[in-house]
Design a protein around this motif. Sequence first.
Motif, PDB file in Angstrom:
ATOM      1  N   UNK A   1       0.685  -1.250   0.035  1.00 36.96           N
ATOM      2  CA  UNK A   1       0.134   0.167  -0.215  1.00 36.96           C
ATOM      3  C   UNK A   1       0.849   1.299   0.074  1.00 36.96           C
ATOM      4  N   UNK A   2       2.238   1.062   0.091  1.00 38.72           N
ATOM      5  CA  UNK A   2       3.016   2.341  -0.276  1.00 38.72           C
ATOM      6  C   UNK A   2       2.851   2.938  -1.653  1.00 38.72           C
ATOM      7  N   UNK A   3       2.647   2.233  -2.459  1.00 41.55           N
ATOM      8  CA  UNK A   3       2.667   2.574  -3.963  1.00 41.55           C
ATOM      9  C   UNK A   3       1.476   2.301  -4.615  1.00 41.55           C
ATOM     10  N   UNK A   4       0.955   3.391  -5.444  1.00 44.97           N
ATOM     11  CA  UNK A   4      -0.061   3.030  -6.277  1.00 44.97           C
ATOM     12  C   UNK A   4       0.365   2.787  -7.602  1.00 44.97           C
ATOM     13  N   UNK A   5      -0.140   1.783  -8.186  1.00 43.18           N
ATOM     14  CA  UNK A   5       0.380   1.195  -9.406  1.00 43.18           C
ATOM     15  C   UNK A   5      -0.733   1.043 -10.516  1.00 43.18           C
ATOM     16  N   UNK A   6      -0.796   1.685 -11.629  1.00 40.57           N
ATOM     17  CA  UNK A   6      -1.693   1.692 -12.775  1.00 40.57           C
ATOM     18  C   UNK A   6      -1.051   1.175 -14.011  1.00 40.57           C
ATOM     19  N   UNK A   7      -2.083   0.437 -14.885  1.00 47.87           N
ATOM     20  CA  UNK A   7      -1.644   0.369 -16.262  1.00 47.87           C
ATOM     21  C   UNK A   7      -2.527   0.716 -17.161  1.00 47.87           C
ATOM     22  N   UNK A   8      -2.038   1.405 -18.187  1.00 47.02           N
ATOM     23  CA  UNK A   8      -3.153   1.471 -19.266  1.00 47.02           C
ATOM     24  C   UNK A   8      -2.368   1.571 -20.503  1.00 47.02           C
ATOM     25  N   UNK A   9      -2.895   1.594 -21.672  1.00 46.17           N
ATOM     26  CA  UNK A   9      -2.337   1.192 -22.823  1.00 46.17           C
ATOM     27  C   UNK A   9      -2.546   2.499 -23.850  1.00 46.17           C
ATOM     28  N   UNK A  10      -1.561   2.600 -24.534  1.00 46.69           N
ATOM     29  CA  UNK A  10      -1.806   4.049 -25.775  1.00 46.69           C
ATOM     30  C   UNK A  10      -1.002   3.507 -26.892  1.00 46.69           C
ATOM     31  N   UNK A  11      -0.818   4.385 -27.883  1.00 48.35           N
ATOM     32  CA  UNK A  11      -0.236   4.042 -29.128  1.00 48.35           C
ATOM     33  C   UNK A  11       1.034   3.731 -29.263  1.00 48.35           C
TER      34      UNK A  11
END
Length: 139
Positions: free
Chosen positions: A36-46
């Motif tokens: 919980x020390x880190x916020x991790x997000x994934x997305x995709x773009x070109x």
Amino acid sequence: MPSEKGKLIQKFPFDLFHASKEVHHHGFMVPKSKKDFFDVKISKDSSGVVLKITNLKVPHNVPTADHGNPKYYVDIVIYKDGKEVYTDSYMITPKEAFLPKQEKVINIPYLESYDKVKVSLSRKLSWQKEAEKIASYDF
């Protein structure tokens, strides 16, 4: 910071030129990072997969410069149809640390479709022989 009797300079031969006096201890224990020390997000773009990691809870850089060269590792595994199709690892040193409350963006040049991404964080402090796992995130 607690004080103790000691020498300001400990390295030979310079320690011979300085008398002992009251000095303050500037060291501190480095707590083990938690998921919980880190916020991790994934997305995709070109350009591919975009990984964003934010240091949420540590009020200084992670890793911070202790004696030696501490490192954090970000390991990424991308899956398609239940099989690994891409893996990569990124090393984070104090020079490119996770700054407090700021996103670190890692661009992963994978353009194909995928079903799952697994991100693992681990750290290796200067006195450790092996990296220790902090957390794993599934997307």
